[in-house]
Design a protein around this motif. Structure first.
Motif, PDB file in Angstrom:
ATOM      1  N   THR A   1       0.824  -1.194   0.000  1.00  0.00           N
ATOM      2  CA  THR A   1       0.000   0.000   0.000  1.00  0.00           C
ATOM      3  C   THR A   1       0.865   1.253   0.000  1.00  0.00           C
ATOM      4  N   ARG A   2       0.372   2.321  -0.613  1.00  0.00           N
ATOM      5  CA  ARG A   2       1.179   3.508  -0.897  1.00  0.00           C
ATOM      6  C   ARG A   2       1.858   4.093   0.338  1.00  0.00           C
ATOM      7  N   ASP A   3       1.154   4.185   1.462  1.00  0.00           N
ATOM      8  CA  ASP A   3       1.714   4.811   2.665  1.00  0.00           C
ATOM      9  C   ASP A   3       2.868   4.024   3.264  1.00  0.00           C
ATOM     10  N   TYR A   4       3.051   2.791   2.823  1.00  0.00           N
ATOM     11  CA  TYR A   4       4.106   1.953   3.407  1.00  0.00           C
ATOM     12  C   TYR A   4       5.179   1.565   2.382  1.00  0.00           C
ATOM     13  N   GLN A   5       5.177   2.207   1.251  1.00  0.00           N
ATOM     14  CA  GLN A   5       6.201   1.926   0.256  1.00  0.00           C
ATOM     15  C   GLN A   5       7.531   2.567   0.648  1.00  0.00           C
ATOM     16  N   CYS A   6       8.603   2.043   0.079  1.00  0.00           N
ATOM     17  CA  CYS A   6       9.969   2.540   0.330  1.00  0.00           C
ATOM     18  C   CYS A   6      10.381   2.348   1.784  1.00  0.00           C
ATOM     19  N   LYS A   7       9.869   1.308   2.423  1.00  0.00           N
ATOM     20  CA  LYS A   7      10.235   1.011   3.803  1.00  0.00           C
ATOM     21  C   LYS A   7      10.808  -0.399   3.947  1.00  0.00           C
ATOM     22  N   GLY A   8      11.098  -1.051   2.828  1.00  0.00           N
ATOM     23  CA  GLY A   8      11.687  -2.376   2.869  1.00  0.00           C
ATOM     24  C   GLY A   8      10.679  -3.511   2.921  1.00  0.00           C
ATOM     25  N   ILE A   9       9.377  -3.192   2.822  1.00  0.00           N
ATOM     26  CA  ILE A   9       8.356  -4.233   2.928  1.00  0.00           C
ATOM     27  C   ILE A   9       8.362  -5.142   1.709  1.00  0.00           C
ATOM     28  N   ALA A  10       8.490  -4.561   0.524  1.00  0.00           N
ATOM     29  CA  ALA A  10       8.535  -5.376  -0.690  1.00  0.00           C
ATOM     30  C   ALA A  10       9.723  -6.333  -0.661  1.00  0.00           C
ATOM     31  N   SER A  11      10.859  -5.849  -0.187  1.00  0.00           N
ATOM     32  CA  SER A  11      12.048  -6.704  -0.092  1.00  0.00           C
ATOM     33  C   SER A  11      11.821  -7.850   0.877  1.00  0.00           C
ATOM     34  N   ALA A  12      11.178  -7.544   2.004  1.00  0.00           N
ATOM     35  CA  ALA A  12      10.921  -8.584   3.002  1.00  0.00           C
ATOM     36  C   ALA A  12       9.970  -9.641   2.457  1.00  0.00           C
ATOM     37  N   LEU A  13       8.936  -9.216   1.749  1.00  0.00           N
ATOM     38  CA  LEU A  13       7.998 -10.172   1.158  1.00  0.00           C
ATOM     39  C   LEU A  13       8.684 -11.020   0.088  1.00  0.00           C
ATOM     40  N   LEU A  14       9.489 -10.377  -0.756  1.00  0.00           N
ATOM     41  CA  LEU A  14      10.182 -11.111  -1.809  1.00  0.00           C
ATOM     42  C   LEU A  14      11.177 -12.101  -1.219  1.00  0.00           C
ATOM     43  N   ASN A  15      11.902 -11.698  -0.189  1.00  0.00           N
ATOM     44  CA  ASN A  15      12.835 -12.613   0.469  1.00  0.00           C
ATOM     45  C   ASN A  15      12.120 -13.841   1.011  1.00  0.00           C
ATOM     46  N   GLU A  16      10.920 -13.617   1.545  1.00  0.00           N
ATOM     47  CA  GLU A  16      10.148 -14.732   2.109  1.00  0.00           C
ATOM     48  C   GLU A  16       9.766 -15.742   1.025  1.00  0.00           C
ATOM     49  N   VAL A  17       9.306 -15.266  -0.122  1.00  0.00           N
ATOM     50  CA  VAL A  17       8.872 -16.197  -1.164  1.00  0.00           C
ATOM     51  C   VAL A  17      10.069 -16.862  -1.851  1.00  0.00           C
ATOM     52  N   LEU A  18      11.181 -16.150  -1.981  1.00  0.00           N
ATOM     53  CA  LEU A  18      12.362 -16.774  -2.580  1.00  0.00           C
ATOM     54  C   LEU A  18      12.929 -17.857  -1.663  1.00  0.00           C
ATOM     55  N   LYS A  19      12.871 -17.607  -0.364  1.00  0.00           N
ATOM     56  CA  LYS A  19      13.287 -18.636   0.592  1.00  0.00           C
ATOM     57  C   LYS A  19      12.374 -19.845   0.476  1.00  0.00           C
ATOM     58  N   PHE A  20      11.081 -19.608   0.352  1.00  0.00           N
ATOM     59  CA  PHE A  20      10.103 -20.691   0.189  1.00  0.00           C
ATOM     60  C   PHE A  20      10.395 -21.490  -1.073  1.00  0.00           C
ATOM     61  N   CYS A  21      10.665 -20.798  -2.171  1.00  0.00           N
ATOM     62  CA  CYS A  21      10.940 -21.484  -3.442  1.00  0.00           C
ATOM     63  C   CYS A  21      12.215 -22.304  -3.370  1.00  0.00           C
ATOM     64  N   HIS A  22      13.207 -21.813  -2.627  1.00  0.00           N
ATOM     65  CA  HIS A  22      14.444 -22.566  -2.451  1.00  0.00           C
ATOM     66  C   HIS A  22      14.180 -23.835  -1.644  1.00  0.00           C
ATOM     67  N   GLU A  23      13.373 -23.721  -0.607  1.00  0.00           N
ATOM     68  CA  GLU A  23      13.064 -24.888   0.229  1.00  0.00           C
ATOM     69  C   GLU A  23      12.254 -25.927  -0.528  1.00  0.00           C
ATOM     70  N   LYS A  24      11.426 -25.472  -1.478  1.00  0.00           N
ATOM     71  CA  LYS A  24      10.588 -26.378  -2.260  1.00  0.00           C
ATOM     72  C   LYS A  24      11.299 -26.877  -3.524  1.00  0.00           C
ATOM     73  N   ASN A  25      12.578 -26.541  -3.665  1.00  0.00           N
ATOM     74  CA  ASN A  25      13.413 -27.015  -4.780  1.00  0.00           C
ATOM     75  C   ASN A  25      12.916 -26.553  -6.148  1.00  0.00           C
TER      76      ASN A  25
END
Length: 263
Positions: A180-204
């Motif tokens: 959401t606009r009020d929370y952009q540029c605070k590292g939230i997108a990076s945190a979400l992306l890191n979470e899914v990339l970690k998930f994809c790595h664990e799922k091979n």
């Protein structure tokens, strides 16, 4: 002495009851590109051709004075903006169908998932936001925090999902990334992306794919910085061959990249 209360961003799995907030976040992200899409369409050659054609038809066949014919140009521009806005609105409404049933669409197997970023804000807001630190936690870490010194309210401010690629089962498809606009540029997108990339790595998974449009320059730059590479570009037809939009398909090689470290 003023107590400075921390603000938290908790990255967690979807829970039943999150649907309406998730939809609002994704809808805001969809509608945020209306102006960019309008400007992109306005500068296309086909737009000027339509304006000239409309003026010529009115002047030649209807006998309307040329001054009034040229006056139709603003009308074409307004009509074009309405079409762009309507297209985005239709897409937002269409997305409500799968976001209303997230477990079935995005969590139907162990290889798919849906995550949210949930902000915990002090009930008594502090005017100077620079005094407040955002702390990123997962749900287990957040449960261990001592929040007895103040009251918090929570709201979902970001979403992301992973499904299997329709082309290859070894590849994941990244969807519904939005903050959401009020929370952009605070590292939230990076945190979400890191979470899914970690998930994809664990799922091979071998890789992660996603698609952005020419109206998502900032998002595309963000993904490239995170290790995504341009796989292909193509034009998607919106109104037959009259209106097209440039699409970018990006690819992330899971096996050749390190597992992201949470911020």
């Amino acid at each position: 002495m003023q107590i400075i209360m921390e603000r938290f961003i908790v990255i967690r799995d979807y829970k039943p009851g999150d649907e309406s907030q998730c939809y609002e976040v994704v809808k805001e992200g969809t509608m945020s590109t209306v102006n960019a899409a309008f400007v992109a369409g306005l500068t296309r050659e086909i737009t000027f051709q339509i304006m000239v054609l409309a003026s010529a038809v009115m002047f030649i066949f209807l006998g309307i004075p040329i001054g009034f014919c040229l006056g139709s140009i603003p009308g074409v521009i307004v009509f074009m903006y309405f079409c762009v806005w309507s297209g985005h609105k239709y897409k937002a409404v269409e997305m409500s169908q799968d976001l209303s049933n997230i477990p079935r669409v995005y969590m139907s197997s162990d290889y798919t998932g849906f995550w949210v970023a949930e902000a915990y804000e002090p009930v008594l807001m502090i005017n100077d936001r620079s005094l407040v630190k955002y702390t990123f936690l997962n749900e287990e870490e957040f449960k261990k925090k001592d929040l007895s010194r103040g009251s918090y309210f929570k709201k979902i401010v970001g979403t992301v999902a992973i499904t299997r690629s329709k082309v290859s089962e070894d590849c994941a498809w990244l969807r519904r990334m939005a903050v959401t606009r009020d929370y952009q540029c605070k590292g939230i997108a990076s945190a979400l992306l890191n979470e899914v990339l970690k998930f994809c790595h664990e799922k091979n998974y071998n890789g992660v794919e996603l698609v952005t449009t020419e109206c998502h320059d900032v998002a595309r730059e963000f993904y490239v910085k995170k290790g995504f590479e341009l796989k292909q570009m193509y034009h998607k037809q919106l109104l037959g061959s009259l209106v097209t939009i440039l699409m970018y398909e990006l690819f992330y090689k899971v096996k050749t990249n390190k597992v992201p470290v949470p911020p």
